[in-house]
Design a protein around this motif. Structure first.
Motif: not given
Length: 181
Positions: A1-13
């Motif tokens: 899971m990426p730590w920052r948000a993307g267009a379709d998801h919240w990030g891990g932090v």
């Protein structure tokens, strides 16, 4: 899971801070209600408030980090199926959740420092008492603390119900995004 948000998801932090905060808020509410029934001779009379205050300060730090991360960590795009009133309601709810959370923590600080002593945080560090000795400070701050905490729990439950509505009735990704899926 990426730590920052993307267009379709919240990030891990953001996801981690969200669920840690939720766990702390509900746990602290239960602990706080339980503590009010303790008597001087109960084993947890001193330890429970110490734990409650310590977690409260850590939650304050976590909340400050969450607010900072909301600015720098990004957020997913809004769900296309959300009605305009849902978007407004979501924004107002999030603002109210943060304001209530901050109000609960500030009033808790004023309860804890009413006698002029600092707030010890798990014996790691202490927050000094900045405002104390006001007549009735502990009682007034206590009443405010309970009222705001009760409102916070009610609004958090409404927030959770809205997430479940989006998942089960609207069948959108709102809840899945905050679960990291």
């Amino acid at each position: 899971m990426p730590w920052r948000a993307g267009a379709d998801h919240w990030g891990g932090v953001a996801i981690t801070l969200h669920w840690l905060s939720a766990l702390a808020v509900f746990g602290m509410f239960a602990l706080g209600l339980w503590m009010t029934g303790l008597t001087y001779y109960d084993r947890w009379y001193h330890d429970a408030p110490f734990i409650h205050r310590s977690i409260g300060v850590l939650l304050f730090i976590t909340t400050a980090l969450r607010l900072a991360w909301r600015v720098i960590g990004g957020r997913p795009a809004e769900q296309p199926g959300h009605a305009p009133w849902e978007r407004v309601a979501a924004k107002l709810t999030h603002v109210a959740l943060y304001l209530l959370l901050l109000g609960v923590m500030v009033s808790g600080y004023f309860i804890s420092t009413a006698d002029g002593r600092p707030v010890e945080v798990f014996s790691w560090f202490a927050l000094p008492a900045t405002l104390s000795g006001i007549d009735g400070q502990e009682e007034i701050a206590g009443a405010v603390h309970l009222s705001l905490a009760s409102a916070l729990i009610a609004l958090a439950l409404l927030h959770a119900a809205a997430a479940l509505k989006h998942h089960f009735f609207d069948r959108d990704r709102t809840l899945l995004q905050m679960l990291g899926l």
